[in-house]
Design an enzyme around this catalytic site. Sequence first.
Site, PDB file in Angstrom:
ATOM      1  N   CYS A  57       1.624 -28.110  -1.208  1.00 23.65           N
ATOM      2  CA  CYS A  57       0.934 -28.808  -0.109  1.00 23.65           C
ATOM      3  C   CYS A  57       1.881 -28.970   1.087  1.00 23.65           C
ATOM      4  CB  CYS A  57       0.452 -30.164  -0.627  1.00 23.65           C
ATOM      5  SG  CYS A  57      -0.038 -31.343   0.635  1.00 23.65           S
ATOM      6  N   CYS A  76       2.303 -32.459   2.478  1.00 25.61           N
ATOM      7  CA  CYS A  76       3.117 -33.255   1.545  1.00 25.61           C
ATOM      8  C   CYS A  76       4.604 -33.007   1.803  1.00 25.61           C
ATOM      9  CB  CYS A  76       2.809 -32.875   0.093  1.00 25.61           C
ATOM     10  SG  CYS A  76       1.113 -33.179  -0.422  1.00 25.61           S
TER      11      CYS A  76
END
Length: 193
Positions: free
Chosen positions: A35, A38
């Site tokens: 991600c 993230c």
Amino acid sequence: MLPSVIDVGEADFDQKVIQASQDVPVVVDFWAGWCRPCLVLSPTLERLAQEYGGRFVLAKVDVDANPDLSAAFAVQSIPTVKAFIGGQVVAEFIGAQPEDVVRRFVDDLLPTRADELALEAGQVRESGDLLQAENLYREALAADQDHQPAKLGLAALLAMRGEDEAARRLLAELPPTEGVRQLDAALELRAAS
């Protein structure tokens, strides 16, 4: 004491997040290695956890390795950040945020100086040092003139000393919580005697 940044999974979530949040705020970062947002947010969270030096713990949960935790906390998008205090989620946000937004999020979780002084005053009061407790409650009110626990604590001390009018003035500034009602009723009873 826990380190500032920890990895948490399904096996130790209860101990390292729920139980630990009784003592210190725990910020849980639900993330995954694939991600990109993230990977942008994580360094900011980790840097703040180190900077704040134990005033909160950052618990990182890899959603791929811990799908049951993701489901239990309704994580549908990552990164998702949830803050726990007293075993409960008290705040959260989704998506990568700028550092100033993340810092405000963390700051809102931490006890204020007035909170710390009022807590200390309560502990000192329990030990029997009423004068020091009064000084700490007054210091808390100097830091935050509307701090409700400090007002109630000071009102209780004043009532113990028989300074009922001063205690009533403080109580009049507070919402009618159970503690306020109890102290007010005790003062009324004393006045009726």
